[in-house]
Design a protein around this motif. Structure first.
Motif, PDB file in Angstrom:
ATOM      1  N   CYS A 168    -110.872  66.883 -24.619  1.00  0.00           N
ATOM      2  CA  CYS A 168    -110.831  67.773 -23.542  1.00  0.00           C
ATOM      3  C   CYS A 168    -111.019  66.960 -22.045  1.00  0.00           C
ATOM      4  N   LYS A 169    -111.396  65.988 -21.970  1.00  0.00           N
ATOM      5  CA  LYS A 169    -111.600  65.314 -20.632  1.00  0.00           C
ATOM      6  C   LYS A 169    -111.286  63.880 -20.658  1.00  0.00           C
ATOM      7  N   PRO A 170    -111.206  63.211 -19.447  1.00  0.00           N
ATOM      8  CA  PRO A 170    -110.929  61.585 -19.523  1.00  0.00           C
ATOM      9  C   PRO A 170    -112.538  60.854 -19.643  1.00  0.00           C
ATOM     10  N   PRO A 171    -112.396  59.858 -20.020  1.00  0.00           N
ATOM     11  CA  PRO A 171    -113.710  59.015 -20.164  1.00  0.00           C
ATOM     12  C   PRO A 171    -114.369  58.967 -18.748  1.00  0.00           C
ATOM     13  N   THR A 172    -115.710  59.322 -18.815  1.00  0.00           N
ATOM     14  CA  THR A 172    -116.499  59.328 -17.433  1.00  0.00           C
ATOM     15  C   THR A 172    -116.206  57.979 -16.724  1.00  0.00           C
ATOM     16  N   SER A 173    -116.123  56.788 -17.376  1.00  0.00           N
ATOM     17  CA  SER A 173    -115.783  55.692 -16.600  1.00  0.00           C
ATOM     18  C   SER A 173    -114.435  55.601 -16.044  1.00  0.00           C
TER      19      SER A 173
END
Length: 269
Positions: A168-173
């Motif tokens: 549901c989201k891109p990686p935090t990095s």
């Protein structure tokens, strides 16, 4: 205590015989369902339901009507079932021994990486046909509907399930302010379209595997309990089998075989 084991086996198999009917009905209903998640489970439910039905029917007939041959088949099937459950339990613990999420600085949730899981699970999840089924299931369940509307503060304070974290989201990095910095491949797969998001990301597949790993651990613990119960039922079934053999041989339980054989010999003379 005479033939108590037969009554116990008969009662247990009558109970499991009745319990198998809702399982089969649920599998047939899922087969007619248009929902991908439900139709995905129809085959395991039908197989389990019919196996329980056949085993229970054999055990009930053999124990209640003292049919030794049927009980012999019942005991053989039970022995195979115990061995299969033990093998599946060991396999499950071996396959799911690797995995788990990585902590993210300043976040409550974890992120998951595909390389951390066993090769067997990775090969399975990377199969295009299998992944399309899982992807359709995630879309149909609307898992990401709430996460898409989150504010930056929500990402700092709220937890995410493995599937939400990966799909549901891109990686935090990922850093979308600078295009000159090399980033991991999932950063380029991310799309704001609700039908795309990160469903083709490796992190999404890793999130699904983490969910499978957790559920598989629970099933393995349940399998251990089931093996112990089945071994107990198998021991009672052995006693019922001996009673059925006595009934077929016309010798009552605890009867004097020497006396009966002597009477028959005297009658012959």
């Amino acid at each position: 205590m005479y033939r108590l084991s037969n009554r116990v086996i008969g009662f247990l198999n009558l109970f499991t015989l009745l319990a198998s009917i809702p399982i089969i009905v649920a599998g047939l209903r899922m087969a007619k369902s248009s929902t991908t998640c439900e139709s995905f489970l129809k085959t395991p439910l039908l197989v389990v339901g019919f196996i329980i039905l056949i085993i229970s029917l054999a055990g009930f007939i053999g124990a209640c009507f003292h049919v030794a041959r049927v009980l012999r088949v019942y005991l053989v099937i039970m022995l195979l079932l115990i061995g299969t459950l033990m093998a599946l339990t060991v396999f499950g613990f071996v396959v799911t021994s690797r995995g788990g999420g990585a902590l993210v600085a300043g976040r409550v949730y974890r992120e998951y990486h595909l390389d951390n899981y066993s090769p067997w699970l990775r090969k399975r999840i990377e199969n295009p046909h299998y992944w399309m089924t899982v992807r359709s299931c995630i879309l149909g369940s609307k898992t990401c509907a709430k996460v898409v509307s989150w504010t930056p503060y929500d990402y700092l304070t709220k937890d995410l399930s493995p599937i939400q974290s990966g799909c549901c989201k891109p990686p935090t990095s990922c850093n979308y302010t600078s295009t000159m910095v090399a980033q991991e491949s999932d950063c380029y797969r991310w799309n704001n379209d609700p039908n795309i998001l990160c469903y083709e990301c490796d992190s999404c597949k890793a999130g699904v595997l983490e969910d499978i790993r957790r559920n598989w651990h629970k099933i393995s613990v349940l399998n251990i309990v089931m093996v112990v119960v089945l071994i107990g039922i198998y021991c009672i079934g052995c006693c019922a089998f001996q009673n059925a053999k006595r009934a077929e041989s016309d010798y009552p339980y605890g009867g004097n075989r020497t006396y009966k054989s002597r009477t028959r010999r005297d009658h012959h003379w």
